[in-house]
Design a protein around this motif. Structure first.
Motif, PDB file in Angstrom:
ATOM      1  N   SER A 242      14.254 -15.563 -51.197  1.00 62.17           N
ATOM      2  CA  SER A 242      14.477 -16.104 -49.851  1.00 62.17           C
ATOM      3  C   SER A 242      13.589 -15.432 -48.816  1.00 62.17           C
ATOM      4  N   GLN A 243      13.316 -14.149 -48.999  1.00 59.07           N
ATOM      5  CA  GLN A 243      12.525 -13.344 -48.057  1.00 59.07           C
ATOM      6  C   GLN A 243      13.110 -13.370 -46.647  1.00 59.07           C
ATOM      7  N   LEU A 244      14.432 -13.435 -46.540  1.00 57.67           N
ATOM      8  CA  LEU A 244      15.089 -13.524 -45.240  1.00 57.67           C
ATOM      9  C   LEU A 244      15.659 -12.203 -44.748  1.00 57.67           C
ATOM     10  N   GLY A 245      15.667 -11.155 -45.573  1.00 59.00           N
ATOM     11  CA  GLY A 245      16.327  -9.909 -45.201  1.00 59.00           C
ATOM     12  C   GLY A 245      15.838  -9.306 -43.903  1.00 59.00           C
ATOM     13  N   LEU A 246      14.537  -9.082 -43.783  1.00 59.64           N
ATOM     14  CA  LEU A 246      14.006  -8.439 -42.577  1.00 59.64           C
ATOM     15  C   LEU A 246      14.151  -9.312 -41.345  1.00 59.64           C
ATOM     16  N   VAL A 247      13.865 -10.602 -41.500  1.00 66.10           N
ATOM     17  CA  VAL A 247      13.967 -11.486 -40.334  1.00 66.10           C
ATOM     18  C   VAL A 247      15.430 -11.631 -39.910  1.00 66.10           C
ATOM     19  N   ARG A 248      16.341 -11.595 -40.871  1.00 67.50           N
ATOM     20  CA  ARG A 248      17.770 -11.622 -40.542  1.00 67.50           C
ATOM     21  C   ARG A 248      18.164 -10.368 -39.761  1.00 67.50           C
ATOM     22  N   ILE A 249      17.704  -9.210 -40.217  1.00 67.98           N
ATOM     23  CA  ILE A 249      17.988  -7.964 -39.505  1.00 67.98           C
ATOM     24  C   ILE A 249      17.474  -8.047 -38.078  1.00 67.98           C
ATOM     25  N   ARG A 250      16.233  -8.502 -37.933  1.00 66.93           N
ATOM     26  CA  ARG A 250      15.628  -8.576 -36.595  1.00 66.93           C
ATOM     27  C   ARG A 250      16.435  -9.471 -35.676  1.00 66.93           C
ATOM     28  N   TYR A 251      16.825 -10.638 -36.178  1.00 68.75           N
ATOM     29  CA  TYR A 251      17.558 -11.588 -35.337  1.00 68.75           C
ATOM     30  C   TYR A 251      19.008 -11.163 -35.086  1.00 68.75           C
ATOM     31  N   GLU A 252      19.734 -10.812 -36.145  1.00 65.00           N
ATOM     32  CA  GLU A 252      21.171 -10.581 -36.012  1.00 65.00           C
ATOM     33  C   GLU A 252      21.537  -9.234 -35.396  1.00 65.00           C
ATOM     34  N   THR A 253      20.701  -8.225 -35.561  1.00 66.88           N
ATOM     35  CA  THR A 253      21.080  -6.903 -35.053  1.00 66.88           C
ATOM     36  C   THR A 253      20.414  -6.535 -33.740  1.00 66.88           C
ATOM     37  N   GLY A 254      19.265  -7.104 -33.461  1.00 71.01           N
ATOM     38  CA  GLY A 254      18.528  -6.706 -32.268  1.00 71.01           C
ATOM     39  C   GLY A 254      17.918  -5.313 -32.391  1.00 71.01           C
ATOM     40  N   CYS A 255      17.909  -4.768 -33.590  1.00 71.72           N
ATOM     41  CA  CYS A 255      17.306  -3.448 -33.833  1.00 71.72           C
ATOM     42  C   CYS A 255      15.803  -3.501 -33.644  1.00 71.72           C
ATOM     43  N   LYS A 256      15.244  -2.374 -33.276  1.00 68.93           N
ATOM     44  CA  LYS A 256      13.799  -2.204 -33.371  1.00 68.93           C
ATOM     45  C   LYS A 256      13.514  -1.867 -34.825  1.00 68.93           C
ATOM     46  N   ILE A 257      12.525  -2.533 -35.405  1.00 65.19           N
ATOM     47  CA  ILE A 257      12.201  -2.328 -36.813  1.00 65.19           C
ATOM     48  C   ILE A 257      10.807  -1.730 -36.900  1.00 65.19           C
ATOM     49  N   PHE A 258      10.690  -0.673 -37.689  1.00 63.15           N
ATOM     50  CA  PHE A 258       9.412  -0.005 -37.890  1.00 63.15           C
ATOM     51  C   PHE A 258       9.127   0.056 -39.381  1.00 63.15           C
ATOM     52  N   LEU A 259       7.859  -0.079 -39.736  1.00 67.01           N
ATOM     53  CA  LEU A 259       7.427   0.055 -41.119  1.00 67.01           C
ATOM     54  C   LEU A 259       6.438   1.204 -41.190  1.00 67.01           C
ATOM     55  N   ASP A 260       6.724   2.169 -42.040  1.00 70.05           N
ATOM     56  CA  ASP A 260       5.831   3.293 -42.281  1.00 70.05           C
ATOM     57  C   ASP A 260       5.469   3.276 -43.759  1.00 70.05           C
ATOM     58  N   THR A 261       4.182   3.419 -44.064  1.00 67.87           N
ATOM     59  CA  THR A 261       3.759   3.449 -45.458  1.00 67.87           C
ATOM     60  C   THR A 261       2.801   4.607 -45.690  1.00 67.87           C
ATOM     61  N   THR A 262       2.791   5.067 -46.928  1.00 71.02           N
ATOM     62  CA  THR A 262       1.763   5.983 -47.409  1.00 71.02           C
ATOM     63  C   THR A 262       1.119   5.269 -48.591  1.00 71.02           C
ATOM     64  N   SER A 263       0.329   5.964 -49.350  1.00 72.03           N
ATOM     65  CA  SER A 263      -0.323   5.321 -50.496  1.00 72.03           C
ATOM     66  C   SER A 263       0.678   4.892 -51.571  1.00 72.03           C
ATOM     67  N   ASP A 264       1.887   5.492 -51.573  1.00 73.13           N
ATOM     68  CA  ASP A 264       2.859   5.147 -52.618  1.00 73.13           C
ATOM     69  C   ASP A 264       4.301   5.041 -52.129  1.00 73.13           C
ATOM     70  N   THR A 265       4.509   4.995 -50.811  1.00 69.82           N
ATOM     71  CA  THR A 265       5.871   4.956 -50.279  1.00 69.82           C
ATOM     72  C   THR A 265       5.989   3.932 -49.153  1.00 69.82           C
ATOM     73  N   VAL A 266       7.106   3.231 -49.144  1.00 69.42           N
ATOM     74  CA  VAL A 266       7.453   2.296 -48.075  1.00 69.42           C
ATOM     75  C   VAL A 266       8.717   2.818 -47.410  1.00 69.42           C
ATOM     76  N   THR A 267       8.708   2.897 -46.089  1.00 66.58           N
ATOM     77  CA  THR A 267       9.903   3.287 -45.340  1.00 66.58           C
ATOM     78  C   THR A 267      10.121   2.289 -44.213  1.00 66.58           C
ATOM     79  N   PHE A 268      11.288   1.670 -44.221  1.00 71.37           N
ATOM     80  CA  PHE A 268      11.705   0.845 -43.095  1.00 71.37           C
ATOM     81  C   PHE A 268      12.659   1.674 -42.264  1.00 71.37           C
ATOM     82  N   ARG A 269      12.444   1.659 -40.968  1.00 66.18           N
ATOM     83  CA  ARG A 269      13.280   2.422 -40.039  1.00 66.18           C
ATOM     84  C   ARG A 269      13.783   1.466 -38.973  1.00 66.18           C
ATOM     85  N   LEU A 270      15.087   1.530 -38.710  1.00 67.00           N
ATOM     86  CA  LEU A 270      15.712   0.715 -37.671  1.00 67.00           C
ATOM     87  C   LEU A 270      16.249   1.632 -36.602  1.00 67.00           C
ATOM     88  N   GLU A 271      16.092   1.220 -35.349  1.00 69.95           N
ATOM     89  CA  GLU A 271      16.685   1.943 -34.239  1.00 69.95           C
ATOM     90  C   GLU A 271      17.474   0.954 -33.404  1.00 69.95           C
TER      91      GLU A 271
END
Length: 158
Positions: free
Chosen positions: A127-156
């Motif tokens: 579905s690929q709806l998880g992030l867009v659902r978070i953005r719409y339903e929570t109003g959180c600020k969403i940040f994506l941080d990556t390194t060469s081998d790590t993905v971090t999603f941060r919500l505020e």
């Protein structure tokens, strides 16, 4: 997630990337928030967002550890921050970056509706709806941080 000394509460968890653990971790987060926040609706939204991030972390993990960090802050600062990290392949990282850019474009409701329309006709079972659902339903600020081998999603959440 940036460390701070002004926290009302925090948790740090690490677990193997298994689907069966997501409900358990979500329940733990929900209970943590229930004793930490007076607003049950906000706690529900945060737990939903955490669950969506955990599902993504498990789905795209390339190694055995998924990490969750959550902190609650005193009045006058951001209210809550949560970060979910996982190890990922370069291909998964590139895919997540493109998806994130798309999710963050334009109005949150319009992005959500557009992606729901696409999900309705997809034949790959995603579905690929998880992030867009978070953005719409929570109003959180969403940040994506990556390194060469790590993905971090941060919500505020303010």
């Amino acid at each position: 997630m940036a460390e701070t000394t002004k926290r009302d509460g925090y948790i740090k968890l690490a677990f193997g990337p298994r689907w069966k653990y997501i409900a358990v971790v979500r329940g733990f987060i929900q209970n943590f928030l229930a004793v930490s926040l007076a607003d049950n609706a906000k706690a529900d939204k945060i737990a939903m967002a955490a669950s969506e991030l955990l599902e993504n972390a498990v789905k795209y993990a390339s190694e055995e550890e998924t990490k969750v960090q959550m902190a609650l802050f005193p009045d006058g600062e951001k209210a809550m921050a949560i970060a979910v990290s996982n190890k990922a392949t370069p291909e998964s990282i590139a895919y997540v970056k493109k998806l994130f850019e798309r999710v963050m474009e334009g109005d949150p409701l319009e992005a959500y509706v557009a992606m729901m329309r696409e999900a309705a006709v997809r034949s790959d079972g995603k579905s690929q709806l998880g992030l867009v659902r978070i953005r719409y339903e929570t109003g959180c600020k969403i940040f994506l941080d990556t390194t060469s081998d790590t993905v971090t999603f941060r919500l505020e959440l303010e």
